[in-house]
Structures are given as C-alpha cells and as structure tokens.
Design an enzyme around this catalytic site. Structure first.
Site, short mmCIF file in Angstrom:
data_model
loop_
_atom_site.label_atom_id
_atom_site.label_comp_id
_atom_site.label_asym_id
_atom_site.label_seq_id
_atom_site.Cartn_x
_atom_site.Cartn_y
_atom_site.Cartn_z
N HIS B 96 0.86 -1.19 0.00
CA HIS B 96 0.00 0.00 0.00
C HIS B 96 0.89 1.23 0.00
O HIS B 96 1.79 1.34 0.83
CB HIS B 96 -0.88 -0.01 1.25
CG HIS B 96 -1.64 1.26 1.46
ND1 HIS B 96 -2.41 1.84 0.47
CD2 HIS B 96 -1.75 2.08 2.54
CE1 HIS B 96 -2.96 2.95 0.94
NE2 HIS B 96 -2.58 3.13 2.18
N HIS B 98 0.93 5.75 -0.96
CA HIS B 98 0.24 6.96 -1.41
C HIS B 98 1.06 7.55 -2.57
O HIS B 98 1.30 8.75 -2.60
CB HIS B 98 0.10 7.97 -0.27
CG HIS B 98 -0.91 7.59 0.77
ND1 HIS B 98 -1.55 8.52 1.55
CD2 HIS B 98 -1.40 6.38 1.14
CE1 HIS B 98 -2.38 7.89 2.38
NE2 HIS B 98 -2.31 6.60 2.15
N ASP B 121 1.08 -5.00 -20.01
CA ASP B 121 2.11 -5.99 -19.69
C ASP B 121 1.92 -6.56 -18.29
O ASP B 121 2.46 -7.63 -17.97
CB ASP B 121 3.51 -5.36 -19.79
CG ASP B 121 4.00 -5.23 -21.24
OD1 ASP B 121 3.47 -5.92 -22.12
OD2 ASP B 121 4.94 -4.44 -21.47
N HIS B 170 -8.45 7.83 -1.65
CA HIS B 170 -7.37 7.37 -0.80
C HIS B 170 -6.14 7.10 -1.69
O HIS B 170 -5.50 8.07 -2.10
CB HIS B 170 -7.87 6.13 -0.03
CG HIS B 170 -6.93 5.62 1.01
ND1 HIS B 170 -7.36 4.82 2.04
CD2 HIS B 170 -5.60 5.74 1.17
CE1 HIS B 170 -6.31 4.49 2.80
NE2 HIS B 170 -5.24 5.06 2.29
N TYR B 227 8.08 -13.75 -22.80
CA TYR B 227 8.96 -12.69 -22.30
C TYR B 227 9.88 -13.28 -21.23
O TYR B 227 9.47 -14.13 -20.46
CB TYR B 227 8.11 -11.57 -21.70
CG TYR B 227 8.94 -10.40 -21.19
CD1 TYR B 227 9.30 -9.36 -22.03
CD2 TYR B 227 9.37 -10.37 -19.87
CE1 TYR B 227 10.06 -8.28 -21.57
CE2 TYR B 227 10.14 -9.30 -19.40
CZ TYR B 227 10.48 -8.27 -20.25
OH TYR B 227 11.24 -7.21 -19.79
#
Lengths: 230, 230, 230, 230
Positions: B96, B98, B121, B170, B227
C-alpha cells in the site's frame, strides 16, 4: 578484442545508458547494434535485471533472427529491430524504451508536433505515431509486424532525418548511426515529448515556422552544419 | 534462518524498496507477506521511520489479527491486508502506498483506463477505483471494510490478472505472489498512472484495441508467455 | 548545551531539512522555532546560502522583533512568523517555502480542496488561500500584515487542525508543535498540492465524503488516534 | 592568475552549474562572461560534452566575434550573446538553456505572466516571448538576428529588471551582472515557468496585484532593498 566483443560492449553500455538517463525502470527497454559487413545484430537479452546484466550476456543473431552467439534468449522485441535494420539501411543502432512522456504521446495516439528548436535540432519534422494494427496483425507475427507498420508509417520520410517513431498505444523506438546515437535520440525524444506535453497544456494550438525548423535541423545536420567542433 | 525470520527479512526489504523506488515519503506505505501453510502474516509496524526500521521490527499476526510475534503495533492498515489475503487465495504479498499519480487518480475517483502496453504488460484491464463508502462503513470497522469494498469491486475479476486497485479518495493497494512482486506492481501502477495522466491531458478520449491488450498481457502472463528467460 | 543553543540547533536542522526534502532552492525558505517560556524566537538569517549556513548563524529575537542574540540579520519574513506565534498559542515552529506545487496553487489564488486521505491525515479541511492585500497593506508593514491576513483567514478555524496556509500569489506557510513538525507539514502540503493538481487535471469536479475526512484525521489526531506506536 | 584566466574559470564554473541545477542535458546550453574594459567575451566551446570540458577549453573572442584566445570553436549561439552585450551595457554574463518548462512556454509562444512573488523577487514584469522571425531573418545571420529580435522585444524595458527572455519556439536566454548571476536567473526562470504552467492548469485566468509585484521586486532590488545581509 574482436569486433563482436567490441559490439557487445557497445550494446551493453548503450543499454546501461538508458538506465542512467532515467528512461527505463525494472527490465523495460532494449538497445541493439548491427555489424553490417557480417550481417550480425547484437541485442539485450529478454527480461534480465539491469543490475545483474554484463556485456557477455548480450545476444548475437543474424538478420533472420537465428542465434549466432550467446547463452540467453534475445529481447522479445528482437523481430521489430530486425525489420528496422533491413528497411533502414543507414542505421547502426536501435533503442526501445517506455519513457514516460514518449509513452504518453503514444497512448494518446498522437504524433509529437514539431514546435520547438530542441526538436528541430534532431528531428526534421513531427515524430510520427503509427496506425492501429489489425486483429490479424496482432495475433500473427506481432513483433515483426510492429516493425512493418513503422516502415509503412515512414513511407517516403527519411529515417536518418526523423530518427524515431511512436508505436501507437505502446511507446517509442529510436535509431541512429550507432547504439549510442540511438540512445541519445531516445533521450531527445523523451525531453521533446515532455516539453511538448507542457506546451500543449499551455496552448493547444501550437505552431512553428517552417523556415526556423529547416534552419535548426540544417545547423546540426545539413551539408553546411556548423554546430560542434566539426 | 527459520521461515518466519526469512519472511520478516523479505517483508522488511520490500518495505525499504518502496522508499528506493520513490513511492513513499515520511512513514507512509506498508507491505506485508503471508506464510500460507502457517496462516501467519508479517507486516510493517505502524508509523516507524524507514531509516530506523529493522527486519526484526516486522510484526507477525494470524489471519484474525492476533499478534503472533513482535514488540511493535502492526500497521494501521493491517485489517485491509487481512481481508485481501482471505479473499484472494493466490496472493503472497500486499503493498500500500500513497504514490503521487496513483493517489491523484484515486482522488479524481477514476479507474486508470487501459490505454497502453506498459499497463497491459502487467494488468489485463483498467485498474478499478472503488465506490464511495457509506457513513456506517466509515464509522464502523473502517480498515476491514476498506478491504471488503476492494473485494466487492473485484467481483468476478481475476485479482492475479489485475493485481491492484485504487481506493476512492485514498490511494492504491497492489498485490502479487510475494511481497517483492506486490512492490513491483506498485512501481508499475505509479508509472502507468503517470503516463495515463499525461496522455489524458493530451487527449481525453483515449482508447486501445482489445486485441493489443490481450496480446501484451499474454506475452508476459499467458500460457504461451515468451517474455524473459523462461 | 543551553536551551538557546539547543533551539538554534533544532532550527538549523529544520532549515536544512527543507533542502533535503527538495522544497527550497537558492536561499529561499525559512524555518523558526519559539521558546515560549523565554519569549524568544530563533530564525534563519536572511539570504545566507544553505551550504555555508551553520547552527550558530541562527538569529534569536524577542516577540517584538528585537534581536536577543546573533550576528546576522534575521529572515526578511520574520514579522510574519512573529504574528503567527502571537496568534496561534500552541505552535512551536513555523516554516515558509516556495515549494513548486504549493506556490502554484497560491498563484492560482485557490485553496487546496480536501479530496484525499493523504491530505485528511494531516489537515482536517481545505488548505485555505488568503485574500488579496490592499495597496495600503502592501505598502505599509508588509510582512506583519501578511501574518495578520493569515490570522484573519483562519477566523474560527483551529490552526492545529489545519497547520498551513497559502498566501495568495505568494506561497505556503506551515506550522506545528516544533520546527521539525512545521517542516513535516511543508512536506505534506507540497505532496498534497501535487496530488491535487494532477487530480484536478483529470477531473475538475473533485469531491470527498465528509465522513471519510473526519475518520482519517481522527485516526491520526483525534482523542482515540490509533496510528503509530502510541 | 590573469584576469582572462579568472574569467575562463568563472565561465567554466557557470557552465557546469547549469548541469548541477538540472537545466541542461547532452551538450545543450551555454554561458558566457564579458571583461568590459578589455572588450573580451569568454564563452563555452560548441558541442563539447560537459564531463570532458575544462576551464582552459573556454574560448575568448572580441565583440566582433574574432577569436582572441582558445583552440576550440565558440558556441554556435555566440553571435546572440554578442548582440546582448552590445545592447545591454550593464550585463556581465549571459546564459542560454533549453530548460524544460522555459522551453515549453517558448514553444507555446507565450510570455510567462507575472503571477507570483517568486517571479517578482527577480523579474519586475512578465518574462516576454519574442515575435516570429521572418524567412529572411532566419536564412540570413540567424544567431545575430536572434539577438536583435530580443533587443527589439525589450524596447524600453529595463533588462536589469527583467533579466531574461523566451525566444519563440526556441528557449530562454538570461543574463546578470556576472556569469554566475546569469545562471541563477536561468534557475529562477525555470522554476517560475514550472510554477506558472501548473498554476495555468489550475486556473487559466491568473492575475496578480501590481502593488504586490512592485513590493516584492523592490524588497530585493529597489533603492531600499532589505533582503539578505546588505
């Protein structure tokens, strides 16, 4: 050092320069170089972290994509590079990045208009954005066709005067006389893309005098170029 | 080293990588990892400065949030991580941040549309933005409900194909098979959010061909992915 | 170390932190701290290059602006700081920067609306922008009146819940319990200003649920705050 | 050290400062200084990489552009610098960059409006953008005429109060009492251009009170200036 070793060193250093210039993150981006006499292309291996990569990891292939030397798989974009080397006979290096502003213009599906001398110093016209590919093109030989569509986009344009392109919804490819020059053109493309995006936010109706364009390009690249130590 | 010590080291390094990638400032952001067999989640402690934090400060809890090991309080976002681990059985790490552009899209209340191959991708579709939470949800078990609303947003979407979300007003949460992969997906989300914001300023009517989307995602993640070094 | 020496060290370090966080260039910006019991304010000297500045260069003055200690002239913004210390009794430090996005909102003459939890974690409402000053105010005691207009703008707002302001056509001032906390609030204000500018470019009609605002602010600052190690 | 050696050192350091401030990439940008008594201008050589450049590489010329000392060719923009030195008698240094936001305003063909005190602290009015040059001007003595058009743009404006200009579709030139001050004004111009572009995206109808403009400029540059250590 053999010329293959020398080319691997050049291509490795050009790939590392993409990182140094802040043009790639993670394992994105790839640079190749060509030895025209030998018909050998040297390119970055696929998906190897930059901080572990060494010059000896570079992969050598022929123009049909057959491996000539190297332990690793070449970049997944190799087929695009090969098309460019075949179509654009004067180029010696190709670079591909997902640089932020170049990719943003490609996602917007817009060519970068020529509105400043920074652009005109290296590219004699707008940096074109390719057309949408068809379902058949995408599901077929995708990377080869990506190259074909770039070549189609260029048509009569001189790739040495416009050393880069935006692949629509994807990102830039640039080229030059050497791997290092291809990288330099990626640096310029990203800076020009950034200036252009900011200028567009200030004034969406940008324009630039054709005479000024020609003057700046020729000052650096014309028969009477007078920039640099000559 | 026991597997708990090893997980604490992984989670610590993933948290420090958020700083290294420029995705967090001050004490913002948190990463966790799960040991599925033991039912133990290891997570960053709450509000500890990154430059003082050590691997041994990571906190181990069970899936009900009871502390198993560690001296410090776990991240205030712990309950959100736990909901994600329970609902998304294949994930091994959650991050998480910001991060600037991810948070900006969340503040705009908009999903990040899929308009480029950089996005395709790693994410097979738009990165969705959750709905507004109700007063009761906010004033109740806020962090747990934040997780519930993420899960509700996903509905039938495959969280391994879209390894991230924007929580409205958020910021992003991302996940992956490991704490390191969750962080990598935070890096990609922020870059895609930045490219998308610039592309949106150039052309608010962005679009991308579905075939191209599928091709790029499958090139890296499909059954015939080609890839990387395989 | 005497408490004055200790405060000079704190104020010096807070000023240097502005540079470290990329919030000031050249000689811009200033931070001060107050010793409430002694009625002494310590502030950066005017126009001294950051890379030559030392803790002993900090200037000590009383609340009327009379020099108590120090060889150099105090910051030209000193009178603004003094008004803030007199009006906002709980603050222990004040910071002033021309940080890029904060200054841009001030130049736009717009308050930074509260549209994200990053903002709500530190500021309980919009970060207000002051009114235009009159000719008489500008030509009179300009720096003192700048402070008066900030105080007027706050009216009944609680300066500990909204620890910063934009001075119209100028730039932010922030404050906090200490010089370091004032700087931290400058860091947050700049980040929130950047997120807000990008969000505004994506969607000019931003909004955020009041309940979410209150929840996030109280999670960190309310009587039942539960962020951090407590 | 002779005064010529000293000037070469100053000009070299000012050129390197452009790199340090992030205002130039590749070989872009150039700074010069003048020894008024001797009628000698010292300028960066053309197209030399910054990381190989030494103080002794600086080139000395007279005001007609004849080389006085130095092995290398002077900057291709030399003729523009010479016009500025002849027309603006008080300046001691000139800097030219393609800094990102300054160039973007020039590409937009727009003057940077005065809407903030950051701007007013160094420039007493808008930073003007020159007019389009004619075909004859571009194909004639291009660099000299670039200087002439800057001087024409200034008309009655005081170049010491507005120490910079945007050349349309090109980029900024700035000047000052010394090479170092010219560079400082390039730093300010780029920051003001960045703040101005963000402010413009928030509110295209920007304005600033004339009294505030005058106050801020005079606080630093008027007869009763009181910023700095005096």
């Amino acid at each position: 050092m053999s010329s293959l070793e020398e080319m691997k060193k050049q291509v490795f250093e050009a790939n590392m320069a993409l990182v140094g210039h802040g043009l790639v993150i993670l394992t994105w981006g790839n640079v190749s170089g060509i030895m025209r006499a030998e018909g050998i292309v040297v390119i970055k291996p696929s998906g190897v972290p930059y901080d572990e990569m060494k010059a000896e990891d570079m992969v050598a292939i022929d123009l049909d994509g057959n491996k000539v030397e190297g332990k690793l798989k070449p970049s997944s974009d190799t087929a695009t590079h090969l098309v460019l080397y075949k179509a654009f006979k004067e180029i010696g290096g190709v670079a591909h990045t997902h640089s932020t502003h170049g990719a943003a213009w490609a996602q917007a599906g817009m060519s970068i208009p020529l509105t400043g001398t920074t652009h005109a110093d290296y590219f004699s016209d707008a940096i074109p954005c390719t057309r949408d590919m068809t379902q058949a093109e995408i599901e077929g030989e995708f990377e080869k066709t990506t190259g074909d569509v770039i070549v189609e986009t260029f048509g009569n344009r001189n790739p040495m005067h416009i050393p880069g392109v935006l692949v629509k919804n994807h990102a830039p490819f640039t080229w030059g006389k050497s791997p290092a020059e291809a990288v330099r053109n990626s640096v310029v493309l990203e800076e020009v893309a950034k200036m252009g995006a900011i200028a567009h936010s200030l004034n969406p109706n940008l324009s630039m005098n054709d005479h000024l364009t020609r003057k700046h390009f020729e000052r650096k690249h014309g028969p009477n170029a007078y920039y640099g130590q000559g």
